[in-house]
Design an enzyme around this catalytic site. Structure first.
Site, short mmCIF file in Angstrom:
data_model
loop_
_atom_site.label_atom_id
_atom_site.label_comp_id
_atom_site.label_asym_id
_atom_site.label_seq_id
_atom_site.Cartn_x
_atom_site.Cartn_y
_atom_site.Cartn_z
CG ASP A 107 13.20 73.92 -63.62
OD1 ASP A 107 13.78 75.03 -63.47
OD2 ASP A 107 13.72 72.96 -64.21
N GLY A 161 17.98 64.59 -66.83
CA GLY A 161 18.03 63.58 -67.87
C GLY A 161 18.62 64.04 -69.17
N GLY A 221 18.96 67.10 -76.24
CA GLY A 221 19.10 67.93 -75.05
C GLY A 221 19.62 67.16 -73.87
N GLY A 239 19.80 68.49 -65.81
CA GLY A 239 20.03 67.86 -64.53
C GLY A 239 19.21 66.61 -64.29
#
Length: 173
Positions: free
Chosen positions: A134, A24, A19, A22
């Site tokens: 988030d 990492g 994956g 933003g």
């Protein structure tokens, strides 16, 4: 620059990228000391010199380290090797909620179980005065046996408690 399979970061060996976002790049890795699979979240080199990003990365590590809950990803460590800042966490091999939802809606009983586990995780964070900020399906993952784990506390914020209102409330009781 993405890490390639076989790259070593101390005792951790990169297996594959799983994956990127933003905050990492995330890799499946092997902890060669403990012979277990881990997730390695690396701060990309392009932002590794940015003091604000370094601070956020450090804060994410500190937040995860302060939370010990069955529905929050476990942090194993924070390190820097060869200019790579990285977190080592438990690996979630059951995919994300976003991946599950892409296959269609969850049956109601499964949706309620998932929601309950997410709520438990958030309650534990809130009890430590941490707001996730988030929460989205791609930040909810499943272990291989289906347990829900909340991920990515990179933009989490500590709640500011207003002791005056607490004092006022206790005076009224």
């Amino acid at each position: 620059m993405a890490l390639t399979p076989g790259t070593r970061l101390g005792p951790y060996e990169v297996v594959a990228q799983i994956g990127a976002g933003g905050m990492g790049e995330v890799y499946k890795g092997t902890d060669t000391n403990l012979k277990r699979h881990v997730a390695i979240k690396v701060l990309p080199a392009a932002v590794a010199g940015d003091p604000e990003r370094l601070e956020r990365f450090q804060r994410e590590a500190e937040v995860l380290a302060s939370l010990n809950h069955p529905h929050i990803a476990t942090l194993h460590g924070l390190d820097e090797i060869d200019g790579h800042q990285f977190l080592v966490m438990e690996l979630m091999e059951g995919g994300t909620l976003a991946e599950r939802l892409a296959q269609g809606p969850l049956p109601i009983d499964e949706a309620l179980t998932v929601a309950h586990q997410i709520a438990d995780a958030l309650q534990a964070a809130h009890e430590k005065a941490i707001i996730h900020r988030d929460l989205k399906p791609s930040n909810i993952a499943f272990t291989a046996d289906g347990l829900v784990k909340v991920l990515d506390f990179g933009i989490a914020k500590l709640m500011e408690t207003d002791t005056r209102s607490e004092e006022h409330t206790s005076e009224l009781q």
